[in-house]
Design a protein around this motif. Structure first.
Motif, PDB file in Angstrom:
ATOM      1  N   THR A  15      -2.640 -52.993 -46.657  1.00 38.53           N
ATOM      2  CA  THR A  15      -2.039 -53.480 -45.334  1.00 38.53           C
ATOM      3  C   THR A  15      -2.808 -54.783 -44.814  1.00 38.53           C
ATOM      4  N   LEU A  16      -1.727 -55.428 -44.263  1.00 42.04           N
ATOM      5  CA  LEU A  16      -2.231 -56.801 -43.720  1.00 42.04           C
ATOM      6  C   LEU A  16      -2.747 -56.913 -42.322  1.00 42.04           C
ATOM      7  N   HIS A  17      -3.885 -57.282 -42.004  1.00 43.18           N
ATOM      8  CA  HIS A  17      -4.346 -57.366 -40.690  1.00 43.18           C
ATOM      9  C   HIS A  17      -4.451 -58.855 -40.257  1.00 43.18           C
ATOM     10  N   ARG A  18      -3.997 -59.435 -39.312  1.00 49.19           N
ATOM     11  CA  ARG A  18      -4.088 -60.918 -38.791  1.00 49.19           C
ATOM     12  C   ARG A  18      -4.578 -60.973 -37.645  1.00 49.19           C
ATOM     13  N   THR A  19      -4.531 -60.239 -36.465  1.00 55.74           N
ATOM     14  CA  THR A  19      -4.867 -60.311 -35.338  1.00 55.74           C
ATOM     15  C   THR A  19      -6.156 -59.270 -35.051  1.00 55.74           C
ATOM     16  N   GLY A  20      -6.930 -60.109 -34.078  1.00 58.86           N
ATOM     17  CA  GLY A  20      -8.266 -59.465 -34.175  1.00 58.86           C
ATOM     18  C   GLY A  20      -8.874 -59.748 -32.509  1.00 58.86           C
ATOM     19  N   VAL A  21     -10.027 -59.574 -32.470  1.00 57.80           N
ATOM     20  CA  VAL A  21     -10.837 -60.127 -31.213  1.00 57.80           C
ATOM     21  C   VAL A  21     -12.372 -60.450 -31.751  1.00 57.80           C
ATOM     22  N   MET A  22     -12.960 -61.609 -31.379  1.00 63.13           N
ATOM     23  CA  MET A  22     -14.243 -61.885 -31.383  1.00 63.13           C
ATOM     24  C   MET A  22     -14.998 -61.915 -29.978  1.00 63.13           C
ATOM     25  N   ARG A  23     -15.958 -61.340 -29.960  1.00 66.54           N
ATOM     26  CA  ARG A  23     -16.896 -61.211 -28.674  1.00 66.54           C
ATOM     27  C   ARG A  23     -17.946 -62.708 -28.744  1.00 66.54           C
ATOM     28  N   LEU A  24     -18.360 -62.898 -27.501  1.00 68.08           N
ATOM     29  CA  LEU A  24     -19.477 -64.017 -27.642  1.00 68.08           C
ATOM     30  C   LEU A  24     -20.658 -63.345 -28.196  1.00 68.08           C
ATOM     31  N   PHE A  63      -7.828 -63.538 -31.630  1.00 67.60           N
ATOM     32  CA  PHE A  63      -7.542 -64.649 -32.707  1.00 67.60           C
ATOM     33  C   PHE A  63      -6.486 -63.993 -33.568  1.00 67.60           C
ATOM     34  N   THR A  64      -5.743 -64.915 -34.313  1.00 67.33           N
ATOM     35  CA  THR A  64      -4.801 -64.689 -35.327  1.00 67.33           C
ATOM     36  C   THR A  64      -5.361 -65.371 -36.389  1.00 67.33           C
ATOM     37  N   LEU A  65      -5.645 -64.733 -37.707  1.00 71.94           N
ATOM     38  CA  LEU A  65      -6.085 -65.201 -38.779  1.00 71.94           C
ATOM     39  C   LEU A  65      -4.956 -66.056 -39.455  1.00 71.94           C
ATOM     40  N   PRO A  66      -5.067 -67.205 -40.353  1.00 67.98           N
ATOM     41  CA  PRO A  66      -4.196 -67.819 -41.028  1.00 67.98           C
ATOM     42  C   PRO A  66      -3.498 -67.230 -41.849  1.00 67.98           C
ATOM     43  N   LYS A  67      -4.127 -66.305 -42.873  1.00 66.37           N
ATOM     44  CA  LYS A  67      -3.487 -65.602 -43.927  1.00 66.37           C
ATOM     45  C   LYS A  67      -3.526 -64.055 -43.547  1.00 66.37           C
ATOM     46  N   GLY A  68      -4.790 -63.462 -43.126  1.00 59.60           N
ATOM     47  CA  GLY A  68      -4.767 -62.111 -42.908  1.00 59.60           C
ATOM     48  C   GLY A  68      -5.904 -61.441 -43.850  1.00 59.60           C
ATOM     49  N   TYR A  69      -6.214 -60.251 -43.448  1.00 61.44           N
ATOM     50  CA  TYR A  69      -7.213 -59.452 -44.253  1.00 61.44           C
ATOM     51  C   TYR A  69      -6.256 -58.408 -44.836  1.00 61.44           C
ATOM     52  N   VAL A  70      -6.074 -58.356 -46.405  1.00 60.55           N
ATOM     53  CA  VAL A  70      -5.618 -57.067 -46.748  1.00 60.55           C
ATOM     54  C   VAL A  70      -6.560 -56.142 -47.105  1.00 60.55           C
ATOM     55  N   ASP A  71      -6.495 -54.715 -46.693  1.00 57.52           N
ATOM     56  CA  ASP A  71      -7.284 -53.679 -46.736  1.00 57.52           C
ATOM     57  C   ASP A  71      -7.030 -53.037 -48.036  1.00 57.52           C
ATOM     58  N   ASP A  72      -7.936 -51.963 -48.179  1.00 54.16           N
ATOM     59  CA  ASP A  72      -7.640 -51.258 -49.754  1.00 54.16           C
ATOM     60  C   ASP A  72      -6.374 -50.659 -49.676  1.00 54.16           C
ATOM     61  N   HIS A  73      -5.537 -50.480 -48.772  1.00 47.89           N
ATOM     62  CA  HIS A  73      -4.027 -49.683 -48.884  1.00 47.89           C
ATOM     63  C   HIS A  73      -3.295 -50.715 -49.026  1.00 47.89           C
ATOM     64  N   THR A  97     -14.963 -57.778 -33.142  1.00 53.82           N
ATOM     65  CA  THR A  97     -14.888 -56.168 -32.820  1.00 53.82           C
ATOM     66  C   THR A  97     -13.727 -55.522 -33.082  1.00 53.82           C
ATOM     67  N   GLU A  98     -12.500 -56.363 -33.349  1.00 49.55           N
ATOM     68  CA  GLU A  98     -11.376 -55.783 -33.674  1.00 49.55           C
ATOM     69  C   GLU A  98     -10.678 -56.372 -34.830  1.00 49.55           C
ATOM     70  N   LEU A  99     -10.022 -55.923 -35.695  1.00 50.38           N
ATOM     71  CA  LEU A  99      -9.225 -56.614 -36.712  1.00 50.38           C
ATOM     72  C   LEU A  99      -7.991 -55.674 -36.947  1.00 50.38           C
ATOM     73  N   GLY A 100      -6.872 -55.974 -36.438  1.00 51.51           N
ATOM     74  CA  GLY A 100      -5.921 -55.051 -36.834  1.00 51.51           C
ATOM     75  C   GLY A 100      -6.263 -53.623 -36.575  1.00 51.51           C
ATOM     76  N   THR A 101      -5.530 -52.897 -37.594  1.00 56.77           N
ATOM     77  CA  THR A 101      -5.939 -51.374 -37.230  1.00 56.77           C
ATOM     78  C   THR A 101      -7.258 -51.056 -37.900  1.00 56.77           C
ATOM     79  N   VAL A 102      -8.090 -51.774 -38.474  1.00 56.69           N
ATOM     80  CA  VAL A 102      -9.356 -51.667 -39.346  1.00 56.69           C
ATOM     81  C   VAL A 102     -10.359 -50.846 -38.401  1.00 56.69           C
ATOM     82  N   ALA A 103     -10.872 -49.655 -38.647  1.00 58.78           N
ATOM     83  CA  ALA A 103     -11.630 -48.824 -37.814  1.00 58.78           C
ATOM     84  C   ALA A 103     -12.778 -49.356 -37.544  1.00 58.78           C
ATOM     85  N   ARG A 104     -13.376 -50.065 -38.413  1.00 58.17           N
ATOM     86  CA  ARG A 104     -14.733 -50.752 -38.174  1.00 58.17           C
ATOM     87  C   ARG A 104     -15.063 -51.985 -39.024  1.00 58.17           C
TER      88      ARG A 104
END
Length: 118
Positions: A21-30, A9-19, A62-69
């Motif tokens: 960094t904008l994270h927009r792409t990710g993966v969702m599992r069933l 998926f690609t988020l419309p705006k994106g998650y901004v982490d504590d540093h 399960t994934e959101l940009g380079t967010v570790a967890r």
């Protein structure tokens, strides 16, 4: 024929982490049954039923940009439009026909019909 269990998926705006960094792409599992059952034991859900959604999304994203967890803190920090987007994606891949995702541009809102599903 194999069962597809992960959806990018690609988020419309994106998650901004504590540093910053904008994270927009990710993966969702069933989701599996445990993903919906386990949050019911969480004390945060006992205080506020709506928090179950936060916990479920933290489990299935399960994934959101380079967010570790991806954690509940990550999901809590999403912009409302991105949180709503992930809720809709969850409903589509778990309860509807995920083939509608193929016709959509990444990050665009889902058709209104998807938001009406339980």
């Amino acid at each position: 024929m194999s069962l597809r269990t992960e959806y990018p998926f690609t988020l419309p705006k994106g998650y901004v982490d504590d540093h910053g960094t904008l994270h927009r792409t990710g993966v969702m599992r069933l989701a599996c049954a445990r993903d919906e059952i386990e949050p019911l034991r969480d004390p945060r859900v006992k205080e506020n039923d709506a928090y179950a959604t936060v916990i479920v999304l933290a489990r299935v994203v399960t994934e959101l940009g380079t967010v570790a967890r991806v954690s509940t803190k990550t999901i809590e920090s999403l912009f409302v439009s991105d949180f709503s987007y992930l809720q809709d994606l969850y409903r589509i891949i778990n309860f509807q026909d995920p083939s509608i995702l193929e016709a959509m541009e990444p990050g665009t809102p889902f058709p209104m019909e998807s938001a009406e599903v339980a």
